[in-house]
Write an enzyme that holds these catalytic residues in place. Structure first.
Site, PDB file in Angstrom:
ATOM      1  N   HIS A 192       5.520 -25.065  39.299  1.00 59.29           N
ATOM      2  CA  HIS A 192       6.696 -26.252  38.731  1.00 59.29           C
ATOM      3  C   HIS A 192       7.794 -24.947  38.845  1.00 59.29           C
ATOM      4  O   HIS A 192       9.206 -25.456  39.769  1.00 59.29           O
ATOM      5  CB  HIS A 192       6.855 -26.821  37.339  1.00 59.29           C
ATOM      6  N   ASP A 206      13.028 -30.630  34.479  1.00 57.95           N
ATOM      7  CA  ASP A 206      11.372 -31.192  35.219  1.00 57.95           C
ATOM      8  C   ASP A 206      10.608 -32.640  34.865  1.00 57.95           C
ATOM      9  O   ASP A 206      11.676 -33.384  33.939  1.00 57.95           O
ATOM     10  CB  ASP A 206      10.682 -30.522  34.967  1.00 57.95           C
TER      11      ASP A 206
END
Ligand code: UDP
Length: 483
Positions: free
Chosen positions: A16, A117
């Protein structure tokens, strides 16, 4: 006025952190007006991989550009129990909300946006309280964005005690996609009775509060889904936030000027004919038991095709990362000798991007992580999906049913994603056989997608234009945090 900053809040995992950082760099490169990036670093709960992230930060800081600043948030204790990754990330991020708020409030420049995120919308509260714009960044597909946005309505449409699998409908309705079989839904939607399901839907609902949703995809890859989101079809007619398709965001290692020695896998590929090798690789966490590895070995042998197989062993107890594959324990006796010359089994992490770029690779058996999919399409390599978890079954479905870049394979999700030798052999033949209709179709589509991806990031291409549109929205919306 001081230069506005975009605050990125990635999940700690390397898969990520790095793509989000790369997206930030592209923003900086594209913006017509000055911007800086501030990355809020949530410490990695599993210390093993923390060093990888620390290394990335070190390299970035050493680049001396100084327009990406890293702010390390003090560690908090992660939740001790959870029912799935959606719950874990959501609750862990929530624990950081006061620190995120304090870090943003302390900024002395205008804030163009706090970009969180995928499952971190619990942090929206911090942005709202400071009256700065909140955005989401998805390192996955527009189809996943559509499903998240649609999930609150799907939840209401289904009776309380009924699972998607038990529903009478002929598949789950995600606008822009053919009906999605319940067996292909992400793990977060598998069991409606556990908290992780509720967190999936919670995040989907909160996406509606975003000033924009940035997606690592290409408009030309998923036009129908993107059209459906824009039309409000995923959100019961209500206008969804603007979606910015800025992909493919693929971090390529910058060239150092010196020509590094080619990796052994790449050197082996150099000796193989063009488009003749099938590459098998299963992401950062994919690994197999010996019985499954035997099935793969037999399938490969019987297919007759050349192969490069990344085979990792099961993680040590109490850990999640695969070990280097012990080939003696994992493979049938004599397999390596019998396939010598036409096959290579690699027991550790391999340079996937370089391998997919190699002319000898003609097909990819992938676990369907979104980065792997984009990397494959970037090089025009058609796929056989072998999903192992997370949203990978859903990605696999879209590759076959929507994008047409993959040949389907029967994966038994209820038996730990088992695939038998015969089924693998069939799928490999369908993917690699030159004269076959399926092979021709997916190869053509993959080449079309390659062209679309490359065009998208050129000047005037769709992702390039979207990046500029995003920069403009960010700069225009920049405000000093209200303290
Ligand atoms: N990767 C690699 N070598 C390997 C396995 C994975 O370089 O042997 C890289 C791959 O190129 C991709 C990333 O790790 O960039 C995996 O990301 P993805 O989203 O596909 O899957 P995840 O690991 O997050 O499940």
């Amino acid at each position: 006025m001081a230069t506005p900053t975009v605050v990125l809040v990635p999940v700690w995992g390397i898969g990520h952190f790095v793509p989000m950082l790369e997206a930030g760099k592209r923003l900086l490169a594209r913006s017509a007006r000055p911007l800086t990036i501030t990355v809020l670093v949530m410490p990695e709960p599993m210390s093993k991989r923390a060093s990888e992230i620390a290394e990335h930060i070190r390299q970035e800081e050493a680049s001396g550009l100084g327009i990406i600043r890293f702010h390390h948030l003090p560690a908090v204790d992660p939740p001790t129990d959870h029912s799935g990754i959606e719950e874990y990330i959501s609750r862990y991020a929530q624990l950081y909300a006061p620190q995120v708020k304090a870090a943003v409030a302390a900024l002395t420049c205008p804030v163009a946006g706090v970009v969180v995120d995928i499952f971190c919308t619990t942090l929206f509260d911090a942005a709202h309280e400071l009256r700065v714009p909140a955005y989401v960044y998805l390192i996955t597909s527009a189809a996943m964005c559509a499903l998240l946005l649609r999930s609150p309505a799907l939840d209401e449409e289904l009776e309380a005690e009924v699972e998607f699998e038990e529903s009478e409908e002929g598949g789950v309705d995600v606008p822009g996609l053919p009906p999605v079989p319940a067996s292909c839904l992400p793990t977060g939607l598998e069991n409606r009775k556990i908290p992780t399901y509720k967190w999936f839907v919670y995040n989907g609902r909160r996406y509606m509060e975003a000033s924009g949703i940035v997606v690592n995809t290409v408009a030309e890859l998923e036009p129908r889904v993107l059209g459906a989101i824009a039309d409000g079809q995923c959100t019961r007619g209500t206008r969804a936030p603007s979606v910015y398709t800025i992909g493919p965001v693929i971090p390529f290692t910058p060239s150092t000027g010196e020509k590094a020695a080619a990796h052994e896998c790449v050197r082996w590929l150099d000796s193989q004919p063009p488009a003749s090798v099938v590459f098998l690789c299963f992401g950062g966490t994919g690994s197999f038991t010996a019985p499954q590895a035997h099935e793969i070995a037999h399938g490969l042998e019987r297919s007759g095709h050349r192969f490069l197989w990344v085979l990792r062993g099961q993680p040590e107890p109490g850990t999640k990362l695969p070990t280097d594959g012990n080939l003696v324990e994992l493979l049938p006796a004599g397999f390596l000798e019998e396939t010598k010359g036409r096959g290579l089994v690699w027991p550790a992490k391999a340079p996937q991007k370089e391998i997919l770029a190699h002319a000898a690779v003609g097909g990819f058996v992938t676990h369907c992580g979104w980065n792997s999919i984009l990397e494959s399409l970037w090089h025009g390599v058609p796929m056989v999906p072998w999903p192992l978890g997370a949203e990978q079954h859903y990605n696999a479905f879209t590759l076959v049913a929507d994008m047409g870049v993959a040949v389907p394979m029967e994966v038994d999700r209820k038996r730990n994603n088992f695939v038998g030798a015969g089924e693998l052999e069939r799928a490999l033949k369908a993917l690699m056989d030159d004269g076959g209709e399926a092979a021709r179709k997916v190869r053509e589509r993959a080449m079309e997608m390659k062209a679309a991806c490359r065009k998208a990031v050129e000047e005037g291409g769709s992702s390039s234009v979207e990046l500029q549109r995003l920069c403009e929205a960010l700069v225009v919306g920049a405000v000093l945090p209200t303290k």
